[in-house]
Design a protein around this motif. Structure first.
Motif, short mmCIF file in Angstrom:
data_model
loop_
_atom_site.label_atom_id
_atom_site.label_comp_id
_atom_site.label_asym_id
_atom_site.label_seq_id
_atom_site.Cartn_x
_atom_site.Cartn_y
_atom_site.Cartn_z
N PRO A 13 0.79 -1.39 0.15
CA PRO A 13 -0.05 0.14 0.01
C PRO A 13 0.77 1.15 0.07
O PRO A 13 0.21 2.30 -0.29
N GLU A 101 0.13 -1.55 -7.21
CA GLU A 101 0.25 -1.05 -5.97
C GLU A 101 -0.72 -2.13 -5.23
O GLU A 101 -1.77 -2.88 -5.69
N PHE A 106 -6.53 -7.67 -7.03
CA PHE A 106 -7.48 -7.21 -6.06
C PHE A 106 -7.80 -5.92 -6.75
O PHE A 106 -6.80 -4.68 -6.54
N TYR A 107 -8.48 -5.76 -7.89
CA TYR A 107 -8.94 -4.75 -8.82
C TYR A 107 -7.67 -4.18 -9.24
O TYR A 107 -7.25 -2.76 -9.42
N SER A 133 -2.86 -5.70 0.45
CA SER A 133 -3.94 -4.62 0.01
C SER A 133 -4.10 -3.46 0.63
O SER A 133 -3.94 -3.62 2.12
N SER A 134 -4.88 -2.43 -0.07
CA SER A 134 -5.14 -1.21 0.66
C SER A 134 -6.12 -1.48 1.66
O SER A 134 -6.03 -0.75 3.16
N MET A 178 -14.27 1.72 -1.76
CA MET A 178 -12.82 2.13 -2.46
C MET A 178 -13.20 2.94 -3.55
O MET A 178 -14.45 3.30 -4.01
N VAL A 202 -9.54 6.77 4.93
CA VAL A 202 -7.87 6.56 5.15
C VAL A 202 -7.39 6.69 3.72
O VAL A 202 -7.82 6.22 2.58
N CYS A 205 -2.66 5.11 2.78
CA CYS A 205 -2.19 4.61 4.27
C CYS A 205 -0.90 3.83 3.78
O CYS A 205 -0.46 3.33 2.69
N TYR A 226 -7.72 10.04 -4.69
CA TYR A 226 -8.07 8.60 -5.49
C TYR A 226 -7.46 7.64 -4.86
O TYR A 226 -8.12 6.46 -4.81
N LEU A 227 -6.33 7.81 -3.86
CA LEU A 227 -5.85 6.81 -3.33
C LEU A 227 -6.20 6.79 -1.84
O LEU A 227 -5.54 6.93 -0.71
N SER A 228 -7.65 6.70 -1.76
CA SER A 228 -8.24 6.59 -0.36
C SER A 228 -9.42 5.74 -0.09
O SER A 228 -9.89 5.35 -1.35
N LEU A 229 -9.69 5.36 0.78
CA LEU A 229 -11.06 4.58 0.94
C LEU A 229 -11.66 4.81 2.38
O LEU A 229 -11.07 5.75 3.15
C1 SAM Z 1 -7.37 0.02 -8.90
S1 SAM Z 1 -7.76 -0.08 -7.20
C2 SAM Z 1 -6.24 -0.87 -6.58
C3 SAM Z 1 -6.31 -1.69 -5.19
C4 SAM Z 1 -5.12 -2.24 -4.85
N1 SAM Z 1 -4.80 -3.45 -5.99
C5 SAM Z 1 -5.02 -2.82 -3.56
O1 SAM Z 1 -4.72 -4.24 -3.43
O2 SAM Z 1 -5.20 -2.10 -2.55
C6 SAM Z 1 -7.41 1.44 -6.50
C7 SAM Z 1 -8.27 1.90 -5.23
O3 SAM Z 1 -7.63 1.14 -4.04
C8 SAM Z 1 -7.41 2.06 -3.01
N2 SAM Z 1 -6.19 2.27 -2.51
C9 SAM Z 1 -5.10 1.80 -3.16
N3 SAM Z 1 -3.80 2.29 -2.30
C10 SAM Z 1 -4.51 2.74 -1.35
C11 SAM Z 1 -3.62 3.47 -0.10
N4 SAM Z 1 -2.39 3.46 -0.06
N5 SAM Z 1 -4.50 4.12 0.85
C12 SAM Z 1 -5.96 4.07 0.65
N6 SAM Z 1 -6.42 3.48 -0.43
C13 SAM Z 1 -5.68 3.01 -1.39
C14 SAM Z 1 -8.28 3.22 -3.33
O4 SAM Z 1 -9.63 3.16 -2.81
C15 SAM Z 1 -8.00 3.32 -4.71
O5 SAM Z 1 -9.02 4.06 -5.59
#
Ligand code: SAM
Length: 234
Positions: A13, A101, A106-107, A133-134, A178, A202, A205, A226-229
Motif C-alpha cells: 500500500p 500497488e 485485487f482490482y 492490499s490497501s 474504494m 483512510v 495509508c 483517488y488513493l483513499s478508502l
Molecule cells: C485500482 S484499486 C487498486 C487496489 C489495490 N490493488 C489494492 O490491493 O489495494 C485503487 C483503489 O484502491 C484504494 N487504494 C489503493 N492504495 C491505497 C492506499 N495506499 N490508501 C488508501 N486507499 C488505497 C483506493 O480506494 C483506490 O481508489
C-alpha cells in the motif's frame, strides 16, 4: 531461446517495508520492470514505493499506459498493446516484473494482462506474488478489525445510488468503499442512519502522505484523493 518468466508483483500500500521478501528478491533480480500508469504526466504510485530498490543502470523500467476509463472495449486495446510490449522482452529471454500497488488480483490491471497471456501466449510462465492490499493496510493503520466471528464484509469499488448504498450498509457489519468520489453523499447517508461515528476515511495509508480522518465534519467539503478508502465498521 528460452522465454523469460513473467512475474506480477504486489508492492503493497505505500510503505516499502510492507513488500514481501519474495517480491523484494524478484524486483532486485529481474532485468525488466513494467510500471502501469494512468498517463504520461502523473508519477506511478507503485513505482514510487519501490524506486529505491531498482538499479536503473542494469534494470530497464518501461511505463505502460492504462487510461482511467470504464469502456472495456477501448481498454482492451491498451491491455493488448501492453501484453505485446511485455512479450517482446520475454521473447528475448528476459525475466520481467509487472508491479501493482497493493495486491495484483485485487482490482489490479494485471488480471486482464494475465488473461491475455493465458489465451495468446500460453508458453509464458507467469507467477503472481501477492501484496498487502490497501484494505488490509487501512484497517491495520486505523486499528479497526475488518471482521470478527461471523461478520459479513462488503467491499465496493464504486459507490452505488443512495438506496442501494443504504441497503448494503444495513446488511453488512463492515463496508469498505474504494475509489470513493463522493464523500459528502456517503456522509449524508451515514448521518441519516446515525452511523457517522462508525466512519473512517483512510488516504494513502502507510505512505508519507497518509491521512486518517474520523471526524466527518473535516471531510464534508473535501474532494477525496483517488488513493483513499472509507471503512464503515458497525
Ligand atoms: C485500482 S484499486 C487498486 C487496489 C489495490 N490493488 C489494492 O490491493 O489495494 C485503487 C483503489 O484502491 C484504494 N487504494 C489503493 N492504495 C491505497 C492506499 N495506499 N490508501 C488508501 N486507499 C488505497 C483506493 O480506494 C483506490 O481508489
Amino acid at each position: 531461446m528460452q522465454l523469460g518468466h513473467l512475474y506480477s508483483i504486489g508492492v503493497g500500500p505505500g510503505d516499502v517495508e510492507l513488500l514481501t521478501l519474495k517480491a523484494l528478491r524478484i524486483l532486485k533480480e529481474v532485468p525488466v520492470i513494467f510500471v502501469p500508469k494512468r498517463d504520461d504526466k502523473q508519477e506511478s504510485y507503485a513505482y514510487n514505493i519501490v524506486r529505491e530498490l531498482i538499479d536503473t543502470r542494469r534494470q530497464e523500467v518501461i511505463n505502460l499506459i492504462f487510461p482511467m476509463m470504464k469502456d472495456e472495449a477501448k481498454l482492451r486495446v491498451y491491455w493488448q498493446d501492453a501484453a505485446a510490449t511485455i512479450w517482446q522482452r520475454l521473447a528475448q529471454g528476459k525475466d520481467c516484473a509487472f508491479i501493482t500497488e497493493g495486491d495484483p488480483l485485487f482490482y489490479g490491471t494485471f488480471s486482464y494482462i494475465h488473461r491475455i497471456f493465458q489465451q495468446h501466449y500460453p508458453r509464458v510462465n507467469t507467477e503472481i506474488i501477492p501484496g498487502i492490499s490497501s484494505v488490509n493496510a487501512a484497517a491495520a493503520r486505523a486499528q479497526t478489525p475488518l471482521a470478527q466471528g461471523d461478520d459479513r464484509v462488503a467491499i465496493l469499488a464504486s459507490t452505488p445510488d443512495n438506496e442501494r448504498l443504504k441497503q448494503i450498509i444495513c446488511n453488512f457489519d463492515t463496508i469498505v468503499l474504494m475509489k470513493v468520489h463522493n464523500i459528502p453523499r456517503v456522509v449524508t447517508i451515514l448521518e441519516q442512519l446515525n452511523l457517522v461515528d462508525n466512519f473512517i476515511y483512510v488516504q494513502r495509508c502507510t505512505a508519507p502522505a497518509e491521512e486518517i480522518i474520523r471526524d466527518v465534519r473535516k471531510l464534508k467539503e473535501n474532494k477525496s484523493d483517488y488513493l483513499s478508502l472509507v471503512i464503515i465498521r458497525k
